[in-house]
Design an enzyme around this catalytic site. Structure first.
Site, PDB file in Angstrom:
ATOM      1  N   TYR A  26      -6.260  16.086  -8.277  1.00 13.65           N
ATOM      2  CA  TYR A  26      -5.836  14.889  -9.579  1.00 13.65           C
ATOM      3  C   TYR A  26      -4.708  16.131 -10.171  1.00 13.65           C
ATOM      4  CZ  TYR A  26      -5.007  11.294 -12.799  1.00 13.65           C
ATOM      5  OH  TYR A  26      -4.402   9.783 -13.440  1.00 13.65           O
ATOM      6  N   ASP A  50       1.120  -1.201  -0.169  1.00 14.90           N
ATOM      7  CA  ASP A  50       0.114  -0.178  -0.059  1.00 14.90           C
ATOM      8  C   ASP A  50       0.559   1.021   0.200  1.00 14.90           C
ATOM      9  OD1 ASP A  50      -1.211   2.653   0.466  1.00 14.90           O
ATOM     10  OD2 ASP A  50      -2.825   0.865   2.425  1.00 14.90           O
TER      11      ASP A  50
HETATM   12  P1  NAP Z   1      -7.116   1.378 -12.283  1.00 12.16           P
HETATM   13  O1  NAP Z   1      -7.065   0.585 -13.430  1.00 12.16           O
HETATM   14  O2  NAP Z   1      -7.922   2.233 -11.537  1.00 12.16           O
HETATM   15  O3  NAP Z   1      -5.847   1.614 -11.317  1.00 12.16           O
HETATM   16  C1  NAP Z   1      -4.917   1.859 -10.663  1.00 12.16           C
HETATM   17  C2  NAP Z   1      -4.216   0.857  -9.568  1.00 12.16           C
HETATM   18  O4  NAP Z   1      -3.606   2.184  -8.429  1.00 12.16           O
HETATM   19  C3  NAP Z   1      -5.271  -0.351  -8.692  1.00 12.16           C
HETATM   20  O5  NAP Z   1      -4.306  -0.856  -8.698  1.00 12.16           O
HETATM   21  C4  NAP Z   1      -5.126   0.338  -7.378  1.00 12.16           C
HETATM   22  O6  NAP Z   1      -5.422  -0.721  -6.148  1.00 12.16           O
HETATM   23  C5  NAP Z   1      -3.849   0.733  -6.935  1.00 12.16           C
HETATM   24  N1  NAP Z   1      -4.014   1.787  -6.042  1.00 12.16           N
HETATM   25  C6  NAP Z   1      -4.749   2.725  -6.373  1.00 12.16           C
HETATM   26  N2  NAP Z   1      -4.741   3.128  -4.666  1.00 12.16           N
HETATM   27  C7  NAP Z   1      -3.259   2.695  -3.830  1.00 12.16           C
HETATM   28  C8  NAP Z   1      -2.835   2.513  -2.762  1.00 12.16           C
HETATM   29  N3  NAP Z   1      -2.597   3.280  -1.685  1.00 12.16           N
HETATM   30  N4  NAP Z   1      -1.099   1.330  -2.854  1.00 12.16           N
HETATM   31  C9  NAP Z   1      -1.106   0.635  -3.980  1.00 12.16           C
HETATM   32  N5  NAP Z   1      -2.320   0.502  -4.926  1.00 12.16           N
HETATM   33  C10 NAP Z   1      -2.737   1.662  -4.933  1.00 12.16           C
HETATM   34  O7  NAP Z   1      -6.603   3.423 -13.419  1.00 12.16           O
HETATM   35  P2  NAP Z   1      -5.369   3.133 -14.183  1.00 12.16           P
HETATM   36  O8  NAP Z   1      -5.757   3.714 -15.837  1.00 12.16           O
HETATM   37  O9  NAP Z   1      -3.706   1.651 -14.473  1.00 12.16           O
HETATM   38  O10 NAP Z   1      -4.316   4.620 -13.430  1.00 12.16           O
HETATM   39  C11 NAP Z   1      -3.019   3.328 -13.554  1.00 12.16           C
HETATM   40  C12 NAP Z   1      -2.100   4.692 -13.482  1.00 12.16           C
HETATM   41  O11 NAP Z   1      -2.201   5.928 -14.381  1.00 12.16           O
HETATM   42  C13 NAP Z   1      -2.665   6.121 -12.212  1.00 12.16           C
HETATM   43  O12 NAP Z   1      -1.723   6.712 -11.904  1.00 12.16           O
HETATM   44  C14 NAP Z   1      -3.444   7.293 -13.522  1.00 12.16           C
HETATM   45  O13 NAP Z   1      -3.115   8.839 -12.659  1.00 12.16           O
HETATM   46  C15 NAP Z   1      -2.834   7.492 -14.140  1.00 12.16           C
HETATM   47  N6  NAP Z   1      -3.087   7.917 -15.419  1.00 12.16           N
HETATM   48  C16 NAP Z   1      -4.112   7.425 -16.091  1.00 12.16           C
HETATM   49  C17 NAP Z   1      -4.620   7.563 -17.274  1.00 12.16           C
HETATM   50  C18 NAP Z   1      -5.482   6.612 -18.080  1.00 12.16           C
HETATM   51  O14 NAP Z   1      -6.604   6.847 -18.654  1.00 12.16           O
HETATM   52  N7  NAP Z   1      -6.125   5.441 -17.434  1.00 12.16           N
HETATM   53  C19 NAP Z   1      -4.704   8.991 -17.369  1.00 12.16           C
HETATM   54  C20 NAP Z   1      -3.579   9.280 -17.316  1.00 12.16           C
HETATM   55  C21 NAP Z   1      -3.027   8.766 -16.407  1.00 12.16           C
HETATM   56  P3  NAP Z   1      -6.813  -1.188  -6.145  1.00 12.16           P
HETATM   57  O15 NAP Z   1      -7.626  -1.765  -7.336  1.00 12.16           O
HETATM   58  O16 NAP Z   1      -6.218  -1.529  -5.455  1.00 12.16           O
HETATM   59  O17 NAP Z   1      -7.380   0.025  -5.588  1.00 12.16           O
END
Ligand code: NAP
Length: 236
Positions: free
Chosen positions: A159, A61
């Site tokens: 964010y 975490d």
């Molecule tokens: P996602 O599917 O919601 O995945 C987020 C991941 O972060 C999940 O594994 C979640 O775990 C984990 N997480 C959240 N809080 C945590 C904590 N305290 N400790 C450990 N793990 C934690 O989102 P995603 O789209 O793959 O995003 C991944 C990254 O890319 C993020 O930093 C996001 O801001 C960035 N991003 C995404 C996009 C997009 O379009 N998708 C665009 C720009 C940037 P849980 O499953 O336990 O919640």
């Protein structure tokens, strides 16, 4: 000592983190999948093991100081090395009044978590032959683009400010490590179909993972202290 290069991906149980872990595994890395829920980390690792990739699950975490404090000894004892750190775990908290609560919560994960893990693991990364740190940022953290009004309805104080802060931490770490082999860069994955990105996003996770994977595997003459999307430099 582990002979393969070792990578840690945070938030690797799903979404971009899981796919980044898969692509690094396909490139020959031994990948540690960090997830805040140990069972989800195990399930994700089992899937990638089933694809004949070398991976291991780790309960991590990024807001837990105990979990973070145990990281250096874990990598030293299990692998004798750490080559790549991908600070991918992130949240985009729903906002309700007073917004300070969601802003604080977002910073705990997106900024303080990434900073604390980087601090803890930098000594091991410095000892690696080609240490790489990738901060998973967002174009929504670009002061230049958001102040141009291009962020539109997506802008939220928690964010966007958290990703802008992560960008600055990238620049600061790159400066602090400029006389070492470690490169530190920020990735914008694109707008990607994940639980966070939603179904309307144009990119699939395979494409979205590419930028972080490229930055994790940069050659010696690659950039440091840059903000990148699919090989293109973005304005801060
Ligand atoms: P996602 O599917 O919601 O995945 C987020 C991941 O972060 C999940 O594994 C979640 O775990 C984990 N997480 C959240 N809080 C945590 C904590 N305290 N400790 C450990 N793990 C934690 O989102 P995603 O789209 O793959 O995003 C991944 C990254 O890319 C993020 O930093 C996001 O801001 C960035 N991003 C995404 C996009 C997009 O379009 N998708 C665009 C720009 C940037 P849980 O499953 O336990 O919640």
């Amino acid at each position: 000592m582990q002979t393969k290069q070792v990578a840690l991906v945070t938030g690797a149980n799903k979404g971009l983190g899981f796919e980044i872990a898969r692509q690094l595994g396909q490139k020959g890395f031994f990948v540690v999948l960090g997830a805040r829920d140990a069972a989800k980390a195990e399930a994700a690792a089992a899937t990638l093991c089933g694809e004949n990739l070398h991976v291991r699950a780790l309960k991590l975490d990024v807001t837990s100081s105990e979990d973070i404090a145990s990281l250096p000894a874990y990598f030293e004892s299990e692998f004798g090395r750490l080559d790549v750190l991908i600070n991918n775990a992130g949240v985009n908290e729903p906002e309700s009044e007073p917004r300070i609560h969601s802003v604080r919560k977002t910073f705990e994960t997106n900024v303080f978590g990434a900073f604390a893990i980087t601090e803890a693991l930098t000594p091991l990364l410095k000892a690696a032959p080609a240490g790489r740190i990738v901060n998973q940022s967002s174009i929504l953290g670009s002061l230049t683009l958001i102040s141009d009004g291009q962020g539109g309805a997506w802008t939220k104080p928690g964010y966007t400010a958290s990703k802008a802060a992560l960008n600055m931490l990238t620049v600061v770490a790159a400066y602090e490590l400029k006389d070492t082999k470690v490169k530190v860069n920020a990735a914008h994955p694109g707008w990607v179909k994940t639980d966070m990105g939603g179904d309307a996003a144009p990119l699939d996770v395979q494409e979205g993972a590419k930028t972080a994977v490229e930055l994790a595997t940069l050659p010696e003459d690659g950039p440091t202290g840059a903000f990148v999307h699919l090989g293109k430099t973005l304005p801060w």
